[in-house]
Design a protein around this motif. Structure first.
Motif, PDB file in Angstrom:
ATOM      1  N   SER A  78       0.872  -1.099   0.011  1.00 47.65           N
ATOM      2  CA  SER A  78      -0.053   0.139   0.055  1.00 47.65           C
ATOM      3  C   SER A  78       0.874   1.399   0.031  1.00 47.65           C
ATOM      4  CB  SER A  78      -0.983   0.138   1.120  1.00 47.65           C
ATOM      5  OG  SER A  78      -1.693  -0.950   1.360  1.00 47.65           O
ATOM      6  N   GLY A 137       2.684   2.104  -3.339  1.00 45.54           N
ATOM      7  CA  GLY A 137       1.525   2.041  -4.526  1.00 45.54           C
ATOM      8  C   GLY A 137       0.956   3.440  -4.168  1.00 45.54           C
ATOM      9  N   SER A 192       1.112   6.582  -6.711  1.00 46.10           N
ATOM     10  CA  SER A 192      -0.066   7.051  -7.259  1.00 46.10           C
ATOM     11  C   SER A 192      -0.123   8.558  -7.067  1.00 46.10           C
ATOM     12  CB  SER A 192      -0.908   6.466  -6.472  1.00 46.10           C
ATOM     13  OG  SER A 192      -1.116   5.206  -6.742  1.00 46.10           O
ATOM     14  N   LEU A 207      -8.269  -4.066 -12.152  1.00 45.93           N
ATOM     15  CA  LEU A 207      -7.096  -4.136 -11.713  1.00 45.93           C
ATOM     16  C   LEU A 207      -6.408  -5.632 -11.700  1.00 45.93           C
ATOM     17  CD1 LEU A 207      -4.433  -3.189  -9.965  1.00 45.93           C
ATOM     18  CD2 LEU A 207      -5.736  -3.853  -7.874  1.00 45.93           C
ATOM     19  N   GLY A 266       2.833  -6.130  -8.237  1.00 47.77           N
ATOM     20  CA  GLY A 266       1.563  -5.394  -7.337  1.00 47.77           C
ATOM     21  C   GLY A 266       1.870  -3.982  -7.351  1.00 47.77           C
ATOM     22  N   LEU A 269      -0.950  -1.387  -8.768  1.00 47.96           N
ATOM     23  CA  LEU A 269      -1.498  -0.232  -7.792  1.00 47.96           C
ATOM     24  C   LEU A 269      -1.358   1.060  -8.183  1.00 47.96           C
ATOM     25  CD1 LEU A 269      -1.054  -2.064  -4.551  1.00 47.96           C
ATOM     26  CD2 LEU A 269      -3.257  -1.917  -5.656  1.00 47.96           C
ATOM     27  N   GLY A 325      -4.286   3.569  -9.443  1.00 42.44           N
ATOM     28  CA  GLY A 325      -4.496   4.664  -8.236  1.00 42.44           C
ATOM     29  C   GLY A 325      -3.884   5.964  -8.900  1.00 42.44           C
ATOM     30  N   LEU A 330      -7.183   1.923  -2.485  1.00 41.16           N
ATOM     31  CA  LEU A 330      -6.150   1.291  -3.113  1.00 41.16           C
ATOM     32  C   LEU A 330      -5.611   0.248  -1.855  1.00 41.16           C
ATOM     33  CD1 LEU A 330      -4.008   4.023  -4.412  1.00 41.16           C
ATOM     34  CD2 LEU A 330      -5.110   2.333  -5.500  1.00 41.16           C
ATOM     35  N   GLU A 353      -7.637  -2.764  -2.255  1.00 39.50           N
ATOM     36  CA  GLU A 353      -7.563  -3.343  -3.693  1.00 39.50           C
ATOM     37  C   GLU A 353      -6.204  -4.223  -3.423  1.00 39.50           C
ATOM     38  OE1 GLU A 353      -9.017  -3.248  -6.847  1.00 39.50           O
ATOM     39  OE2 GLU A 353     -10.233  -3.100  -5.242  1.00 39.50           O
ATOM     40  N   THR A 354      -5.357  -4.158  -2.615  1.00 42.41           N
ATOM     41  CA  THR A 354      -4.095  -4.797  -2.415  1.00 42.41           C
ATOM     42  C   THR A 354      -4.657  -6.299  -2.275  1.00 42.41           C
ATOM     43  OG1 THR A 354      -4.128  -4.763   0.035  1.00 42.41           O
ATOM     44  CG2 THR A 354      -2.821  -3.231  -1.366  1.00 42.41           C
TER      45      THR A 354
END
Length: 239
Positions: free
Chosen positions: A44, A47, A51, A85, A109, A113, A117, A174, A177-178
């Motif tokens: 996270s 990402g 983002s 995604l 990953g 992301l 994002g 986000l 979404e991991t």
């Protein structure tokens, strides 16, 4: 005085926690979920940071319609926001090796992301930039600020204040979404949950720990985002 017919029901309810939840197994599985939560937070963090960085760049291009970058930036936003995604992740992990580019699951990953994002962050920040009154931009120029200084000291702080609620929502989005990254073998929270269910058949214990782990991660961030939004609103209106 309770009826004798209620005794079997009372006995059943007294055994409910033991029958449906193995607390010893649950407590023993906590370290495994703690490691998975740490990996989820790492995914996270990288990402979200990427983002915000690339989202700001795309927001500047789209807000000021900088050519020839404007059309590719709009195309990227539409592509990113209108494809799942999981498909983006599979393209990076399974598709790019066909072209000789191979990354591990964690790297794929993070890139997936950030790719998703940044488009959401870009739209939030673009709306913030466009919300800055033109009179303040002209006032900044009038006192001798350069175009960069106007953007840095006049436009960006106000744009960030306007975009903060949407940015906070995107951050939470986000992090959730991991869970998709488990599809490429990264041992984050959902991967560990499915592993426990598949190997030990401890569905209730695994799902409870999954729920608790996401709650511990997301609830403080949600409260922090709400606090920051209230602070920004108070500063804006002088409350």
């Amino acid at each position: 005085m309770p009826c004798a017919l209620t005794k079997p029901y009372n006995a059943a309810f007294s055994r409910f926690p033991r029958r449906f939840m193995n607390w010893t197994y649950l407590f023993n599985a906590v370290p495994k979920f703690a490691e998975a939560a740490k990996l989820t937070l790492e995914l996270s963090l990288y990402g979200i940071a990427l983002s915000l960085l690339f989202g700001l760049a795309v927001a500047v291009v789209t807000a000021y319609k900088i050519r020839p970058l404007y059309a590719p930036a709009r195309a990227y936003i539409e592509l990113s926001r209108n494809t799942p995604l999981l498909i983006q992740l599979f393209f990076l992990y399974y598709g790019l090796p066909k072209a000789g580019i191979k990354w591990d699951g964690f790297t794929c990953g993070v890139i997936a992301l950030a790719f998703l994002g940044a488009s959401y962050m870009a739209e939030a920040l673009r709306a913030g930039i466009l919300a800055v009154p033109q009179g303040q931009i002209e006032a900044g120029k009038a006192v001798g600020l350069s175009r960069w200084q106007v953007f840095r000291y006049v436009e960006l702080p106000q744009a960030w204040a306007v975009a903060l609620p949407a940015v906070g929502a995107n951050v939470l989005f986000l992090i959730k979404e991991t869970s998709v990254v488990s599809a490429v073998g990264v041992a984050e929270l959902l991967f560990v949950t499915k592993d426990i269910i598949g190997m030990d058949y401890k569905t209730n214990e695994a799902l409870l720990l999954l729920f608790a782990a996401y709650l511990v991660i997301l609830l403080p961030l949600s409260l922090l985002a709400r606090w920051a939004e209230n602070r920004v609103r108070s500063a804006k209106y002088g409350a």
